[in-house]
Motif scaffolding. Sequence first.
Motif, short mmCIF file in Angstrom:
data_model
loop_
_atom_site.label_atom_id
_atom_site.label_comp_id
_atom_site.label_asym_id
_atom_site.label_seq_id
_atom_site.Cartn_x
_atom_site.Cartn_y
_atom_site.Cartn_z
N ALA A 162 0.88 -1.20 -0.05
CA ALA A 162 0.08 0.09 0.00
C ALA A 162 1.01 1.27 0.05
CB ALA A 162 -1.16 -0.01 1.17
N LEU A 163 2.11 1.21 0.75
CA LEU A 163 2.84 2.49 0.99
C LEU A 163 3.64 2.57 -0.49
CD1 LEU A 163 4.48 1.96 4.52
CD2 LEU A 163 2.78 3.71 3.72
N ILE A 164 3.97 1.57 -1.08
CA ILE A 164 4.69 1.68 -2.34
C ILE A 164 3.66 2.17 -3.37
CG2 ILE A 164 5.83 0.46 -4.33
CD1 ILE A 164 6.90 -1.27 -2.05
N LEU A 165 2.43 1.76 -3.20
CA LEU A 165 1.47 2.05 -4.53
C LEU A 165 1.02 3.45 -4.27
CD1 LEU A 165 -0.97 1.26 -6.54
CD2 LEU A 165 -2.27 0.71 -4.91
N ILE A 166 0.88 4.12 -2.97
CA ILE A 166 0.45 5.46 -2.72
C ILE A 166 1.69 6.33 -3.34
CG2 ILE A 166 0.14 6.90 -0.86
CD1 ILE A 166 -1.39 5.05 0.84
N VAL A 167 2.86 5.91 -2.99
CA VAL A 167 4.08 6.80 -3.40
C VAL A 167 3.92 6.86 -5.00
CG1 VAL A 167 6.74 6.90 -3.16
CG2 VAL A 167 5.28 6.45 -1.23
#
Length: 299
Positions: A12-17
């Motif tokens: 999720a963090l990688i996707l948001i960034v």
Amino acid sequence: MIADLYLGLRAALILIVSILAAMFVSASIAWLLPYHEATTEILARTQPNLLDLGVALFSGLAGSILVCRGGGTGNISALPGVAIAVALMPPLCAAGFGLGGGLSMTIVGGAALLFVTNLAAITVTALLTFFLVRMDASDVRERIDDVVREQARRDPLYLVLMRTVVAKPIGEIGKLRWRVLMLVSLLALLFVPLRRSLVQVRDQTTARAAATEAIRSLGPAAMIVTRFVEPNSNPIIIRLVVTDTVSEEAIQAAERLVARRTGRDVDLVVRKVASGEELALLRQNLQPPAAPQPPPPPP
């Protein structure tokens, strides 16, 4: 279970960034461009419908099948490659254009809906494919968990999760039934706006086809100077400028034809342009009368 939570948060963090980075770059480019008019390619990605969902489903299916076949690292990269090239980057760039090209929330909202639709469809097809090939078998899961834990021991996020009291309950979300429930719920939510958009496209196509048939019934195409059709309004608006006279009976018949085909009211207005002879006669009538000549002087 903790591996499910760790991988989920990390993804999720990688996707948001990645989303923020892509939108920032596209918005910056749009802001630097000398023009801010949306092209047809951009507008095409702001009105997603169920057809776009079907394209995304097949795109994710193709990538996930290649992943399951294995045979080298090139196949493993097929799923994100298909997702980025076909489904994810175009709507993100369109949303960035909506931000940097004048803050058009219509473009941003439509492109964001297409992005979420494509992302959910790819995830669903990948989950279904991996389930059918038994990637969730207990022995496979154990080996995957061992690899994840070995690689995550140096990750601060994993170390923090290991110390939290909510890690185990949240980790239950990683169970297959909860994954399926979340994806099905997301698709159900997306179905409503996508179906509405598809119905709107269908109505537009029907209205334009009926308007074309009605215009053709009024006379030959050579006599039509300009035409304007607004299929989204109610009533449907049709404006024609013609070179020959069209009878009122023909106009009413054309309106009935469109109304019968679409089930909606029609506002058809036909205006005739003046011919050269009519303009000459009008010019002659508009000329002021000649001033009376004074009588000749007496001899």
